[in-house]
Design a protein around this motif. Structure first.
Motif, PDB file in Angstrom:
ATOM      1  N   GLU A  60      16.596  55.977 -37.654  1.00  0.00           N
ATOM      2  CA  GLU A  60      16.818  56.777 -38.869  1.00  0.00           C
ATOM      3  C   GLU A  60      15.994  56.249 -40.034  1.00  0.00           C
ATOM      4  OE1 GLU A  60      20.484  57.394 -42.009  1.00  0.00           O
ATOM      5  OE2 GLU A  60      20.953  57.132 -39.884  1.00  0.00           O
ATOM      6  N   LEU A  61      15.947  54.922 -40.197  1.00  0.00           N
ATOM      7  CA  LEU A  61      15.161  54.340 -41.285  1.00  0.00           C
ATOM      8  C   LEU A  61      13.677  54.603 -41.081  1.00  0.00           C
ATOM      9  CD1 LEU A  61      17.005  50.922 -41.637  1.00  0.00           C
ATOM     10  CD2 LEU A  61      16.963  52.756 -43.316  1.00  0.00           C
ATOM     11  N   ALA A  62      13.205  54.476 -39.836  1.00  0.00           N
ATOM     12  CA  ALA A  62      11.788  54.734 -39.565  1.00  0.00           C
ATOM     13  C   ALA A  62      11.439  56.191 -39.829  1.00  0.00           C
ATOM     14  CB  ALA A  62      11.464  54.352 -38.124  1.00  0.00           C
ATOM     15  N   ALA A  63      12.342  57.083 -39.480  1.00  0.00           N
ATOM     16  CA  ALA A  63      12.078  58.511 -39.684  1.00  0.00           C
ATOM     17  C   ALA A  63      11.944  58.840 -41.164  1.00  0.00           C
ATOM     18  CB  ALA A  63      13.192  59.333 -39.052  1.00  0.00           C
ATOM     19  N   THR A  64      12.760  58.214 -42.005  1.00  0.00           N
ATOM     20  CA  THR A  64      12.671  58.483 -43.445  1.00  0.00           C
ATOM     21  C   THR A  64      11.401  57.884 -44.048  1.00  0.00           C
ATOM     22  OG1 THR A  64      13.965  56.491 -43.947  1.00  0.00           O
ATOM     23  CG2 THR A  64      15.175  58.544 -43.670  1.00  0.00           C
ATOM     24  N   ALA A  65      10.834  56.859 -43.393  1.00  0.00           N
ATOM     25  CA  ALA A  65       9.652  56.194 -43.951  1.00  0.00           C
ATOM     26  C   ALA A  65       8.343  56.835 -43.492  1.00  0.00           C
ATOM     27  CB  ALA A  65       9.662  54.719 -43.568  1.00  0.00           C
TER      28      ALA A  65
END
Length: 580
Positions: free
Chosen positions: A302-307
């Motif tokens: 999820e964090l990678a997707a937002t970045a």
């Protein structure tokens, strides 16, 4: 066993004059075997003293011998028993003049052995020569000459005693002078020590006062941050709720893009406000932590997707390495903020290469989460400074990067509050790796969001924006949602149509949710008294809050409430479980 070399001289005592003569002979023997002048006098005096004690009406004798291994002079004095009027031979002061005094008592005779050590024992031929020389000296010596020699010895001894007395007097004077100096020094040191102690006491008092002032200032800062954060979050939440409502309406592409910008900016402000509040709470030890067990890989994805959208066109890739299944036991929301700060830091200072997020089992019971980049790196002298509040490492990218310098300080404080730690390994020009270590999960099955359906839900909250947010979260979960802004409105709604579930704010201006809930519990109608109720609060959940919420079917924190947390609480409430 003593190895005797031979007899040097034998003397018989018949009169008191013989004892007088023996004293001189004893000195001659001592001189002949190599003793110095003082030891000669000591041996002669000891022999004379023992002879005086042994002398009696019966004949007595004294024999001088030398022995080897070890080399010693042996003086054997013998007299008929009992000994003369001299008293106890064993306690004679003569024993202090020689190395040893031994007494042998028989039925007829008593013998005394005086022993004095020598540097070396004469050989048999030397002993014979000594014996002959002493006998020749005995024949030439007259009583007058013996008396003269003894008087000379006494005078010499007296002079030696006087010399020692003078030395003792001088030493005593020096000691008195030294004592006076010591007393003066002690007095000076005591005065200096008293002055130092007074200074230390005053310093401690000053430090205590400074500590008190710092504690008050820190507490005031924390109160200020909590108040400001609380006041800021309400309008920001309202903005997010309203923009969410706008997005659900009919907007063209440009309008939707602008609304998305507003939402993103509002969420950024909300995150910053929450970080300030959490930082203040962590400093004061009042950070509200809700520990759950969850898998790390979905969070990292999820964090990678937002970045990823932020890296378009920059030549920087972001990868997630979660091949090793890992679960942790901590506050998911707080950990998300920590990792988002680390990821934001990596995005800001990596211009090419790769950013990776990985999780692994660091050791037994410990999980490590690493955020690594190929950015500009951090110099060794700044490794610890980056975790200080408002510190920013000077570098060529700093002017184009906007930040407060709170991110890494926040990340470490919160990580330690979660029971873990945050460490940094960095090489300038190569990149940096931030590693978060946290307790691993206990291995119990994880609780996954439950798909629930509920008929009629009544929302009671004085914040219209939050009620709007709750409506969004209940979409697809509740068949009907009604609202009330205060206690009176809540009773009116319940009277009009009894809901299946009540979501009630714990703190409202006119009447607290706790009072309203207590009144519902005392209602005579069972349908109202047993209405499933979930209480909600924006303050940290501590024991006092939990006691105020009892015996509600659930207690939720309004801080970043999400759909999964709400549906789990609804499932527990409808199932009759009380998990506060």
């Amino acid at each position: 066993m003593t190895a005797l070399v031979g007899e040097i001289l034998r003397l018989d005592w018949l009169t008191e004059a013989d004892i007088f003569r023996t004293r001189q002979r004893a000195r001659d023997v001592a001189a002949a075997v190599g003793l110095d002048r003082q030891d000669q006098v000591r041996v002669a005096t000891a022999v004379s003293e023992i002879g005086r004690q042994l002398f009696g009406p019966e004949p007595s004798s004294v024999v001088f011998r030398v022995a080897g291994d070890p080399a010693r002079l042996l003086v054997e004095l013998s007299a008929p028993a009992p000994a003369g009027p001299g008293g106890a031979l064993e306690e004679s002061p003569a024993g202090r003049l020689v190395d040893s005094l031994e007494v042998y008592r028989g039925p007829d005779r008593v013998e005394v052995l005086l022993i004095k050590g020598l540097r070396r024992a004469p050989s048999v031929p030397e002993t014979e020569q000594l014996r002959l020389a002493l006998r020749a000296e005995e024949s030439r010596s007259t009583p007058l000459e013996q008396l003269r020699v003894q008087n000379a010895d006494l005078i010499e001894t007296l002079e030696e005693l006087r010399s020692r007395q003078r030395e003792l007097a001088e030493l005593n004077m020096e000691l008195v002078s030294t004592n006076q100096g010591v007393l003066a020094m002690y007095s000076t040191l005591s005065a200096e020590l008293d002055a130092t102690n007074r200074g230390v006491v005053a310093l401690y008092a000053e430090l205590d006062e400074s500590s008190r002032q710092l504690a008050e200032a820190n507490d005031a800062k924390s109160r200020f941050l909590r108040s400001v954060s609380h006041e800021l979050r309400a309008p920001v939440n309202a903005i997010i709720g309203l923009t969410g409502l706008l997005v659900s309406g009919h907007l063209d592409a440009e309008q939707r893009r602008q609304v998305d910008y507003v939402t993103a900016s509002a969420r950024t402000v909300l995150d910053l406000v929450n970080e300030l509040l959490d930082l203040a709470r962590a400093e004061s030890g009042r950070l509200n932590i809700e520990v759950t067990e969850f898998e790390l890989r979905p969070l990292l994805e999820e964090l990678a997707a937002t970045a990823r959208p932020l890296l378009v066109g920059r030549g920087v890739a972001i990868v997630v390495d979660g091949s090793e299944p890992s679960t942790v036991a901590c506050d998911r929301d707080l950990l998300t903020r920590v990792l988002r700060n680390l990821l934001t830091n990596a995005l800001a200072f990596t211009v090419q290469g790769e950013i990776s997020i990985s999780a692994r089992q660091a050791s037994e019971g410990i999980v490590g989460i690493a955020v690594a980049d190929t950015g500009i790196g951090i110099a060794p002298e700044h490794i610890e400074s980056v975790f200080e509040e408002f510190f920013q490492v000077p570098n060529h990218l700093q002017s184009s990067r906007h930040g407060t310098g709170l991110g890494l300080a926040y990340a470490r404080r919160v990580t330690r509050a979660l029971g873990g730690d945050l460490e940094l390994d960095s090489v300038p020009g190569v990149g940096s790796t931030f590693t978060v270590t946290l307790p691993a999960a206990t291995g119990q099955p994880l609780e996954h969001p439950t798909e629930v359906r509920v008929g009629h839900v009544l929302l009671v909250d004085d914040d219209p924006a939050f009620r709007l947010r709750l409506r969004e979260l209940l979409s697809g979960v509740a068949g009907k949602v009604s609202e009330a802004g205060d206690g009176a409105g809540a009773f009116a709604e319940i009277a009009a149509e009894r809901p299946d579930l009540l979501l009630l704010d714990l703190r409202m201006p006119d009447r607290s949710g706790a009072d309203l809930f207590a009144q519902l519990r005392s209602d005579p109608e069972p349908a109202v008294r047993d209405l499933p109720t979930i209480l909600m609060t924006s303050v940290p959940i501590d024991e006092a809050v939990r006691r105020a919420a009892e015996p509600a079917a659930g207690l939720l924190s309004k801080r970043n409430l999400d759909r999964s947390g709400l549906t789990r609480a609804i499932a527990r409430a409808l199932g009759g479980r009380e998990e506060l």
